[in-house]
Design a protein around this motif. Structure first.
Motif, PDB file in Angstrom:
ATOM      1  N   TYR A 107      15.642 -12.243  -5.954  1.00  0.00           N
ATOM      2  CA  TYR A 107      14.625 -12.316  -4.907  1.00  0.00           C
ATOM      3  C   TYR A 107      13.449 -13.160  -5.401  1.00  0.00           C
ATOM      4  O   TYR A 107      12.875 -12.866  -6.449  1.00  0.00           O
ATOM      5  N   GLU A 139      10.571 -13.419  -4.204  1.00  0.00           N
ATOM      6  CA  GLU A 139       9.252 -12.840  -3.938  1.00  0.00           C
ATOM      7  C   GLU A 139       8.728 -12.264  -5.235  1.00  0.00           C
ATOM      8  O   GLU A 139       9.465 -11.648  -5.990  1.00  0.00           O
ATOM      9  N   HIS A 146       2.631  -3.707 -14.010  1.00  0.00           N
ATOM     10  CA  HIS A 146       2.241  -5.113 -14.193  1.00  0.00           C
ATOM     11  C   HIS A 146       1.348  -5.643 -13.085  1.00  0.00           C
ATOM     12  O   HIS A 146       1.266  -6.856 -12.884  1.00  0.00           O
ATOM     13  N   GLY A 148       5.675 -14.395 -14.822  1.00  0.00           N
ATOM     14  CA  GLY A 148       5.181 -13.715 -16.022  1.00  0.00           C
ATOM     15  C   GLY A 148       5.968 -12.478 -16.414  1.00  0.00           C
ATOM     16  O   GLY A 148       6.243 -12.271 -17.606  1.00  0.00           O
ATOM     17  N   THR A 151      -0.051 -14.536 -19.235  1.00  0.00           N
ATOM     18  CA  THR A 151       0.522 -14.822 -20.549  1.00  0.00           C
ATOM     19  C   THR A 151       0.457 -16.323 -20.811  1.00  0.00           C
ATOM     20  O   THR A 151       0.479 -16.751 -21.961  1.00  0.00           O
ATOM     21  N   ALA A 161      -3.267  -8.957 -13.850  1.00  0.00           N
ATOM     22  CA  ALA A 161      -3.056  -7.859 -14.791  1.00  0.00           C
ATOM     23  C   ALA A 161      -3.292  -8.317 -16.228  1.00  0.00           C
ATOM     24  O   ALA A 161      -4.021  -7.691 -16.987  1.00  0.00           O
TER      25      ALA A 161
END
Ligand code: 26V
Length: 818
Positions: A270, A272, A361, A124, A660, A657
């Motif tokens: 990355y 993660e 975020h 996102g 979308t 959070a």
């Protein structure tokens, strides 16, 4: 009556075909008759780029010469997706493309599909950055996207025979990549390590090594705006192509070591998301792209000036920090101002704090980035000194305000214990003007919980900008059938740049013939998806079933477990004959797990095995199917979202959070089943409670249950359907009798269940019953779906960008000379 829109490129299909022909011949050196789809793709993309050139150059010139403040969107991720069809649409060459392909005898879908998807983001956050650069260009805001050109993007996901995720490298640059333009003249030197020396009272950082940051510029064409902004992605290169002394000592391999190390910085994204590991290379990446971008902005706005007046810098550009990843930019700008340009501390601080703004975020405390001071000291010794002073000055300010010591300790940017840490979210809050969350609820929780101490002291800094998505890619390109119907219904295609116009569809929700045509669009999209799924993944999908999708990163808080447990319970009901005349469904999952996230990977394995067992069971035939296509990415989203009827947004309240995907689904006429979390809250407000399937605990319930001492087992014991589902997983039904495979997952459910999946299970099963009832009344369902489309115009990223302009950047689109 159809309104007149901006003029499209004045070029005929044949003329465009001619351009493509000559690209094939002179640039690619291939004969038209033997050209492959991938050759044609490169030829078309190059031809489109030529068409962008004038606007691109003009946009840049206007940005530097004009006196409108620019925006620098700093983001470690830009998940842009394929470029060609988007560029064709935005510059108005889409029709010519179709004609040219016909004339040349190529299949346009194959040509579009020949482009490798740049997977330069995790999910996102990266996709949002891509939507925002699209909207900035479409609105005519002078802006740069600044990021990293990873050689390897997010891994390609495969499943092995046991249903486990296997990560494969995403080598997206195997074929010619026609979009990126390398601009060696704008290279920057970025230093690392070394020491800080004092010369005549001035601090001088002497890095131990440095790398060359080379920008690769991507054009970002605005939709019918005549503007082409720049997405500048930095690549790391070595200065020392060859270490001659090592080479002379005949250490050929050793001689290229510095080069290899320098190039490693931008080698890989990355994978993660949300759990920062504190890895050195990651900090190198962050500093690398931010330092290069800041220097680039100075070079852009003060060209050729040796002694620029940088006190005007905040009037030239403001930087938006996309999460904490670029926050090291704050001490970097301080260092540049203090050490390279000789400003005093207070002036430098004033300039810096007027330049940066920070978007948070997340709400998960473990996702807030923290770097060990020791690591920062090793890599960026001067920055650590600056952070230390920022912290000292900040603490002094808090003391002057009379805050107590405990609170001040909680707020410190640089902790002072045995293993000092730098808290990047705090640094961002202190070192900029505004902090925003990404949905109303999220921003409220940031103020009330996550950054409460800061919001108490600096309430005026906190604001909200609810996320949005670009309607060009996620409606117009992904769903051409619906787009045509919308344009017809509204009598204009202006909704693509003014999405609130979708409101005009609301009355048509009661027009039987429009409703029927809307239903046919969905049916056709479902048929298309079934064909695509067969070709791409080799699996059968019955378009006569309800399409129910949950696509997003795999994370415990998002609760894919809740969905799969509900599927298992349904399966059990079919087996024991209590399912009644259930509604036939196909449940789609799409999800990548971080490679080191064991629980998430085990959930993937479980979903795959539930799919396998159900598929093999003749008792279930035609009633329930689970489909888990590999490698969820933008392309798959573009196919699946338009075909989906029910969208699952079932995170634990207070954890997502924004989301979308929820917006993309609503805009494509899916109904949402969801919790009161993230942007779901605002979607429900807009589309109407009766057109949204709400269930589950709310934030206050979650807090209360934690406080009371949450006991998942009690919920498992209370609902026989849940007990049965958990028993089946524990008992090896989905692991060929092996009870060990899912033991850790089951044990977590029964003893911890941090995200309260068990507590929400019963409500979730009940709401699914309501979904079924609603779906059986197709007229009512389609009416609701149309109202979802009509009332989701607010979720355009154009609106988000206007909110940023008004609340945070205090700038506006620049007047254009065209
Ligand atoms: C964190 C990290 C930590 C270390 C390694 C790499 C990495 C990459 C990304 C992140 C950020 C995770 C936060 C995030 O992706 N948030 C999502 O942002 C979306 C856009 O605002 C929002 O819709 C989602 O709800 C939110 O989870």
């Amino acid at each position: 009556m159809t309104e007149v829109t901006a003029p499209k490129a004045s070029l005929s299909g044949s003329e465009f075909a001619g351009e493509i022909r000559s690209k094939l011949k002179y640039q690619l050196g291939v004969d038209e008759s033997s050209a492959k789809a991938s050759d044609v793709y490169v030829a078309v993309a190059s031809a489109v780029r030529d068409h962008l050139s004038d606007s691109w150059m003009r946009t840049r010139a206007e940005m530097v010469q004009g006196n409108t403040k620019a925006v620098g969107y700093l983001s470690a991720e830009f998940l842009i997706g394929r470029q060609l069809s988007n560029a064709l649409l935005n510059v108005g060459l889409d029709e010519q493309f179709a004609l040219a392909m016909k004339e040349l005898g190529f299949d346009q879908d194959e040509v579009i599909a020949a482009e490798a998807e740049p997977g330069l983001g995790n999910g996102g956050l990266g996709r949002l950055a891509a939507c925002y650069v699209d909207s900035l260009a479409s609105l005519g805001v002078p802006a740069f996207g600044y990021g990293i050109r990873y050689r390897y993007g997010i891994f390609r996901q495969e499943f092995d025979k046991a249903g486990r995720q296997v990560e494969k490298p995403d080598y997206w640059l195997t074929q010619e990549e026609p979009w990126g333009h390398v601009d060696y003249h704008r290279s920057q030197r970025v230093g690392f390590g070394g020491t800080v020396q004092e010369h005549d009272g001035a601090k001088v950082w002497e890095p131990a090594w440095s790398v060359r940051a080379v920008p690769v510029d991507y054009p970002v064409p605005g939709y019918e705006s005549g503007r082409v902004n720049t997405l500048r992605l930095w690549e790391s290169r070595s200065y020392d192509e060859f270490d001659l002394s090592a080479f002379n000592d005949s250490d050929y391999m050793g001689a290229v070591v510095p080069q290899v190390e320098a190039e490693n910085i931008t080698k890989i994204l990355y994978p993660e998301d949300s759990t920062p590991q504190g890895k050195r290379l990651r900090l190198e990446q962050q500093y690398f792209f931010v330092a290069a971008s800041i220097h680039d902005a100075i070079a852009t706005f003060y060209p050729g000036q040796e002694h620029p007046d940088l006190r005007t810098f905040p009037e030239k550009i403001c930087f938006q920090l996309n999460d904490t990843h670029p926050v090291i930019g704050i001490p970097e700008l301080m260092r540049v101002l203090l050490d390279e340009y000789g400003y005093d501390w207070d002036t430098a601080w004033d300039i810096t704090t007027r330049t940066f703004n920070y978007t948070c975020h997340t709400l998960l405390p473990e996702a807030l980035e923290v770097w060990s001071a020791q690591l920062i000291g090793e890599l960026l010794p001067r920055h650590l000194q600056i952070i230390d002073r920022i912290d000292a000055q900040f603490v002094e300010g808090l003391e002057n305000k009379g805050l107590d010591g405990e609170r001040i300790d909680r707020m410190r940017i640089l902790t002072r214990d045995g293993n000092p840490q730098v808290r990047m979210a705090f640094l961002a809050t202190v070192g900029g003007l505004h902090v925003n969350g990404v949905a109303e609820l999220h921003s409220q929780l940031l103020r009330d919980v996550t950054l409460k101490d800061f919001s108490d002291v600096f309430p005026e800094r906190f604001t909200n900008v609810t996320n949005g998505v670009t309607p060009r890619r996620f409606v117009r390109l992904a769903n051409p059938r619906l787009s045509a119907l919308i344009s017809e219904g509204l009598g204009t295609d202006r909704w693509m740049s003014d999405l609130e116009r979708l409101q005009g569809l609301a009355p048509l929700a009661d027009d039987a013939s429009f409703v029927e045509r809307f239903a046919e669009v969905k049916r056709a999209n479902k048929r298309d998806f079934s064909v695509f799924a067969q070709q791409r993944y080799g699996f059968e999908v019955d378009p006569g079933t309800m399409f129910d999708s949950m696509v997003k990163r795999l994370h415990e808080y998002k609760r894919q477990s809740l969905k799969i447990l509900a599927v298992i319970a349904q399966y059990a009901a079919i087996k024991d004959g209590t399912a009644g005349d259930m509604l036939p469904r196909t449940v789609f999952f799409g999800a990548k797990a971080a490679p080191g996230y064991a629980m998430a990977k085990l959930t993937i394995r479980l979903i795959n095995n539930v799919a396998r067992v159900i598929d093999a069971d003749p008792d279930v035939a035609g009633r329930l199917q689970v489909r888990f296509p590999e490698n969820y990415n933008i392309e798959l989203a573009e196919h699946l979202i338009p075909a989906t009827e029910l969208d699952e947004q079932i995170s634990q309240a207070g954890k997502e959070a924004s989301g979308t995907g929820n917006m993309k689904f609503a805009l494509n006429g899916a109904l949402t089943v969801g919790t009161l979390d993230g942007a779901n809250v605002e979607i429900r407000e807009r589309v109407g409670a009766e057109n949204f399937f709400l269930f589950g605990l709310e934030v206050e319930d979650v807090d209360r249950l934690y406080a009371e001492g949450y006991d998942p087992l009690s919920y498992v014991q209370a609902d026989p359907r849940l007990r049965k589902a958990v028993d089946m997983v524990a008992g090896g039904v989905f692991s060929e009798g092996d009870r060990d495979v899912y033991a850790s997952l089951v044990s977590d459910w029964l003893t911890k269940d941090y995200f309260m999946t068990m507590a929400d299970f019963t409500a979730y099963m009940d709401i699914q019953q309501e979904v079924e009832d609603a779906y059986r009344d197709q007229a009512r369902w389609n009416r609701s779906a149309i109202l979802n489309v009509a009332n989701s115009g607010y979720f355009s990223s154009d609106r988000s960008i206007k909110d940023y302009l008004e609340r945070i950047w205090h700038t506006s689109p620049s007047p254009s000379s065209i």
